[in-house]
Design a protein around this motif. Structure first.
Motif, PDB file in Angstrom:
ATOM      1  N   SER A 107       0.807  -1.212   0.000  1.00 25.75           N
ATOM      2  CA  SER A 107       0.000   0.000   0.000  1.00 25.75           C
ATOM      3  C   SER A 107       0.846   1.270   0.000  1.00 25.75           C
ATOM      4  O   SER A 107       0.333   2.365   0.205  1.00 25.75           O
ATOM      5  CB  SER A 107      -0.929   0.004   1.241  1.00 25.75           C
ATOM      6  OG  SER A 107      -1.858  -1.044   1.155  1.00 25.75           O
ATOM      7  N   GLY A 108       2.138   1.137  -0.236  1.00 22.93           N
ATOM      8  CA  GLY A 108       2.995   2.300  -0.341  1.00 22.93           C
ATOM      9  C   GLY A 108       3.579   2.705   0.998  1.00 22.93           C
ATOM     10  O   GLY A 108       3.285   2.146   2.049  1.00 22.93           O
ATOM     11  N   ARG A 109       4.430   3.717   0.964  1.00 25.69           N
ATOM     12  CA  ARG A 109       5.066   4.239   2.177  1.00 25.69           C
ATOM     13  C   ARG A 109       4.072   5.075   2.960  1.00 25.69           C
ATOM     14  O   ARG A 109       3.374   5.913   2.385  1.00 25.69           O
ATOM     15  CB  ARG A 109       6.285   5.068   1.793  1.00 25.69           C
ATOM     16  CG  ARG A 109       6.919   5.793   2.958  1.00 25.69           C
ATOM     17  CD  ARG A 109       8.084   6.647   2.508  1.00 25.69           C
ATOM     18  NE  ARG A 109       9.250   5.827   2.178  1.00 25.69           N
ATOM     19  CZ  ARG A 109      10.372   6.326   1.692  1.00 25.69           C
ATOM     20  NH1 ARG A 109      10.473   7.625   1.458  1.00 25.69           N
ATOM     21  NH2 ARG A 109      11.394   5.520   1.420  1.00 25.69           N
ATOM     22  N   PRO A 110       3.995   4.884   4.279  1.00 25.09           N
ATOM     23  CA  PRO A 110       3.070   5.708   5.070  1.00 25.09           C
ATOM     24  C   PRO A 110       3.544   7.161   5.131  1.00 25.09           C
ATOM     25  O   PRO A 110       4.729   7.453   4.992  1.00 25.09           O
ATOM     26  CB  PRO A 110       3.113   5.050   6.451  1.00 25.09           C
ATOM     27  CG  PRO A 110       4.445   4.377   6.514  1.00 25.09           C
ATOM     28  CD  PRO A 110       4.735   3.921   5.114  1.00 25.09           C
ATOM     29  N   ASN A 134      -1.238   7.838   6.885  1.00 26.41           N
ATOM     30  CA  ASN A 134      -1.969   7.444   5.680  1.00 26.41           C
ATOM     31  C   ASN A 134      -1.108   6.609   4.747  1.00 26.41           C
ATOM     32  O   ASN A 134       0.090   6.839   4.620  1.00 26.41           O
ATOM     33  CB  ASN A 134      -2.455   8.683   4.915  1.00 26.41           C
ATOM     34  CG  ASN A 134      -3.689   9.294   5.537  1.00 26.41           C
ATOM     35  OD1 ASN A 134      -4.013   9.021   6.683  1.00 26.41           O
ATOM     36  ND2 ASN A 134      -4.378  10.140   4.784  1.00 26.41           N
ATOM     37  N   TRP A 135      -1.766   5.644   4.088  1.00 28.44           N
ATOM     38  CA  TRP A 135      -1.159   4.874   3.014  1.00 28.44           C
ATOM     39  C   TRP A 135      -1.917   5.150   1.721  1.00 28.44           C
ATOM     40  O   TRP A 135      -2.974   5.784   1.738  1.00 28.44           O
ATOM     41  CB  TRP A 135      -1.220   3.370   3.303  1.00 28.44           C
ATOM     42  CG  TRP A 135      -0.298   2.864   4.350  1.00 28.44           C
ATOM     43  CD1 TRP A 135       0.933   2.316   4.167  1.00 28.44           C
ATOM     44  CD2 TRP A 135      -0.527   2.835   5.771  1.00 28.44           C
ATOM     45  NE1 TRP A 135       1.489   1.947   5.359  1.00 28.44           N
ATOM     46  CE2 TRP A 135       0.609   2.252   6.366  1.00 28.44           C
ATOM     47  CE3 TRP A 135      -1.581   3.240   6.585  1.00 28.44           C
ATOM     48  CZ2 TRP A 135       0.724   2.065   7.738  1.00 28.44           C
ATOM     49  CZ3 TRP A 135      -1.471   3.066   7.956  1.00 28.44           C
ATOM     50  CH2 TRP A 135      -0.328   2.486   8.519  1.00 28.44           C
ATOM     51  N   ASP A 136      -1.400   4.654   0.621  1.00 25.94           N
ATOM     52  CA  ASP A 136      -2.141   4.723  -0.628  1.00 25.94           C
ATOM     53  C   ASP A 136      -3.394   3.863  -0.519  1.00 25.94           C
ATOM     54  O   ASP A 136      -3.539   3.056   0.404  1.00 25.94           O
ATOM     55  CB  ASP A 136      -1.268   4.231  -1.794  1.00 25.94           C
ATOM     56  CG  ASP A 136      -0.076   5.154  -2.030  1.00 25.94           C
ATOM     57  OD1 ASP A 136      -0.165   6.336  -1.633  1.00 25.94           O
ATOM     58  OD2 ASP A 136       0.929   4.692  -2.600  1.00 25.94           O
ATOM     59  N   ARG A 137      -4.306   4.037  -1.470  1.00 23.46           N
ATOM     60  CA  ARG A 137      -5.562   3.281  -1.522  1.00 23.46           C
ATOM     61  C   ARG A 137      -6.503   3.622  -0.381  1.00 23.46           C
ATOM     62  O   ARG A 137      -7.420   2.851  -0.061  1.00 23.46           O
ATOM     63  CB  ARG A 137      -5.303   1.768  -1.541  1.00 23.46           C
ATOM     64  CG  ARG A 137      -4.388   1.311  -2.684  1.00 23.46           C
ATOM     65  CD  ARG A 137      -4.139  -0.181  -2.608  1.00 23.46           C
ATOM     66  NE  ARG A 137      -3.193  -0.609  -3.625  1.00 23.46           N
ATOM     67  CZ  ARG A 137      -2.718  -1.859  -3.709  1.00 23.46           C
ATOM     68  NH1 ARG A 137      -3.117  -2.773  -2.843  1.00 23.46           N
ATOM     69  NH2 ARG A 137      -1.854  -2.172  -4.645  1.00 23.46           N
ATOM     70  N   GLY A 138      -6.271   4.754   0.278  1.00 22.74           N
ATOM     71  CA  GLY A 138      -7.233   5.218   1.270  1.00 22.74           C
ATOM     72  C   GLY A 138      -7.112   4.628   2.654  1.00 22.74           C
ATOM     73  O   GLY A 138      -7.960   4.882   3.513  1.00 22.74           O
ATOM     74  N   SER A 156      -5.879   2.738  16.191  1.00 20.67           N
ATOM     75  CA  SER A 156      -7.137   2.636  15.449  1.00 20.67           C
ATOM     76  C   SER A 156      -6.978   1.651  14.305  1.00 20.67           C
ATOM     77  O   SER A 156      -5.871   1.302  13.896  1.00 20.67           O
ATOM     78  CB  SER A 156      -7.558   4.012  14.901  1.00 20.67           C
ATOM     79  OG  SER A 156      -6.678   4.434  13.875  1.00 20.67           O
ATOM     80  N   ASP A 157      -8.109   1.208  13.787  1.00 17.47           N
ATOM     81  CA  ASP A 157      -8.175   0.251  12.698  1.00 17.47           C
ATOM     82  C   ASP A 157      -7.593   0.868  11.427  1.00 17.47           C
ATOM     83  O   ASP A 157      -8.097   1.878  10.942  1.00 17.47           O
ATOM     84  CB  ASP A 157      -9.649  -0.117  12.472  1.00 17.47           C
ATOM     85  CG  ASP A 157      -9.834  -1.233  11.461  1.00 17.47           C
ATOM     86  OD1 ASP A 157      -9.048  -1.277  10.500  1.00 17.47           O
ATOM     87  OD2 ASP A 157     -10.751  -2.041  11.636  1.00 17.47           O
ATOM     88  N   PRO A 158      -6.518   0.294  10.855  1.00 18.45           N
ATOM     89  CA  PRO A 158      -5.896   0.899   9.679  1.00 18.45           C
ATOM     90  C   PRO A 158      -6.614   0.613   8.363  1.00 18.45           C
ATOM     91  O   PRO A 158      -6.235   1.171   7.328  1.00 18.45           O
ATOM     92  CB  PRO A 158      -4.504   0.271   9.670  1.00 18.45           C
ATOM     93  CG  PRO A 158      -4.713  -1.067  10.286  1.00 18.45           C
ATOM     94  CD  PRO A 158      -5.787  -0.890  11.328  1.00 18.45           C
ATOM     95  N   VAL A 159      -7.621  -0.252   8.368  1.00 15.64           N
ATOM     96  CA  VAL A 159      -8.298  -0.622   7.129  1.00 15.64           C
ATOM     97  C   VAL A 159      -9.617   0.119   6.960  1.00 15.64           C
ATOM     98  O   VAL A 159      -9.930   0.640   5.893  1.00 15.64           O
ATOM     99  CB  VAL A 159      -8.524  -2.149   7.074  1.00 15.64           C
ATOM    100  CG1 VAL A 159      -9.282  -2.526   5.795  1.00 15.64           C
ATOM    101  CG2 VAL A 159      -7.198  -2.892   7.146  1.00 15.64           C
TER     102      VAL A 159
END
Length: 323
Positions: A107-110, A134-138, A156-159
């Protein structure tokens, strides 16, 4: 006139007692410009990074480097503090499973999207930092760490966590406002976010969290063609909100980009700020459909909107110096 903030004349120009607000813009080549809205004076500061953002408490700026490292620095004292790399994280199950899933799916670099401090690092060696990562893809999550710790604690939930619009530190608590208009606070002992109340019943617009004279306010920029604000005082313990009709001897300074912090200023006998008035909301107004680059003021008395200044740079945001 454009000079370096390091000059003695520039330091004398700024009165720490008045807490006068300035307009800040990231210029180029790691240069940040501060412009006085009163006399047009402009000062430049060498930045230890790029993409400068203001944060709470006042006086501090977040900057990043091309390699993804973050620093906070105070342009008045020139203190620079390296933040922990975002790859250093700790978390409790099931958060660890979800974070591992993000890493596996590339998901990329935070990156840091919002940030708040518990206190000024210049005044205390013991302080806490809270961020939205934040990561890519929201994908996103909230995390914090105390000075001296060696990892970010994910809370918190990262997804499935909604986007955080505002993040401040108030009355010993980190307070977050999400895109669903829910206010929550960090329970540091249990390392989780706790819901406090839901905003926005019968109110439509854009909310801003602001600490004002010891109270927590939510200022709503109402939807519509005419700029109008409604202000509510929030009681976190009771989970209630009550509309405020007057700010009294105080004014609010709101930044259009919620990555930047908002603040309030109290007027007294020592305040000498041409053009600034109490009981007003000062806000940046760079809406594309208007093709204007203005800072405006809204009177809580008569609901009148006036143009306060015309900044040199459309990216300018309100900034308050402090040590």
């Amino acid at each position: 006139m454009c000079t370096s903030w390091r000059s003695a004349a520039a330091k004398e120009t700024y009165s720490a007692k008045s807490k006068a607000p300035w307009l800040m813009a990231h210029a180029c080549d790691q240069i940040i410009e501060f412009c006085s809205p009163f006399g047009g004076r402009t000062y430049q500061v060498k930045s230890p990074g790029t993409q400068a953002r203001t944060l709470s408490p006042p006086g501090w700026i977040l900057v990043s480097s091309p390699d993804g490292e973050y620093r906070i620095f105070n342009p008045l004292s020139r203190v620079i503090i390296e933040l922990l790399t975002l790859e250093k994280r700790c978390h409790k199950p099931p958060l660890c499973v979800q974070l591992d899933w993000l890493l596996r799916h590339k998901s990329g670099r935070p990156r840091i999207d919002r940030i708040a401090l518990s206190s000024s690092p210049s005044l205390s060696r013991s302080y806490a930092v809270m961020i939205t990562m934040n990561w890519d893809r929201g994908h996103r999550c909230l995390a914090f760490h105390r000075s001296g710790e060696d990892a970010w604690t994910v809370v918190s939930d990262p997804v499935f966590w909604p986007s955080v619009l505002q993040l401040i530190h108030y009355d010993g608590l980190f307070v977050a406002l999400d895109e669903q208009n829910h206010i929550m606070t960090l329970n540091e002992e249990e390392r989780r976010m706790e819901p406090r109340l839901a905003l926005g019943q019968n109110v439509e617009g854009r909310p801003y969290l602001v600490e004002c004279s010891g109270s927590l306010l939510v200022a709503w920029k109402m939807m519509g063609d005419v700029d109008r604000f409604r202000v509510f005082e929030v009681d976190l313990e009771k989970g209630t909100q009550e509309e405020v009709k007057s700010l009294g001897n105080t004014s609010l300074f709101l930044n259009d980009n919620s990555c930047y912090s908002c603040f309030s200023m109290e007027f007294d006998a020592t305040s000498c700020l041409p053009g600034l008035k109490p009981n007003h909301v000062y806000f940046t107004d760079y809406a594309n459909y208007r093709r204007e680059k203005k800072t405006r003021s809204y009177s809580m008395d008569n609901r009148k909107v006036e143009t306060f200044s015309d900044p040199r740079d459309y990216r300018s945001q309100w900034f308050q110096f402090d040590f």
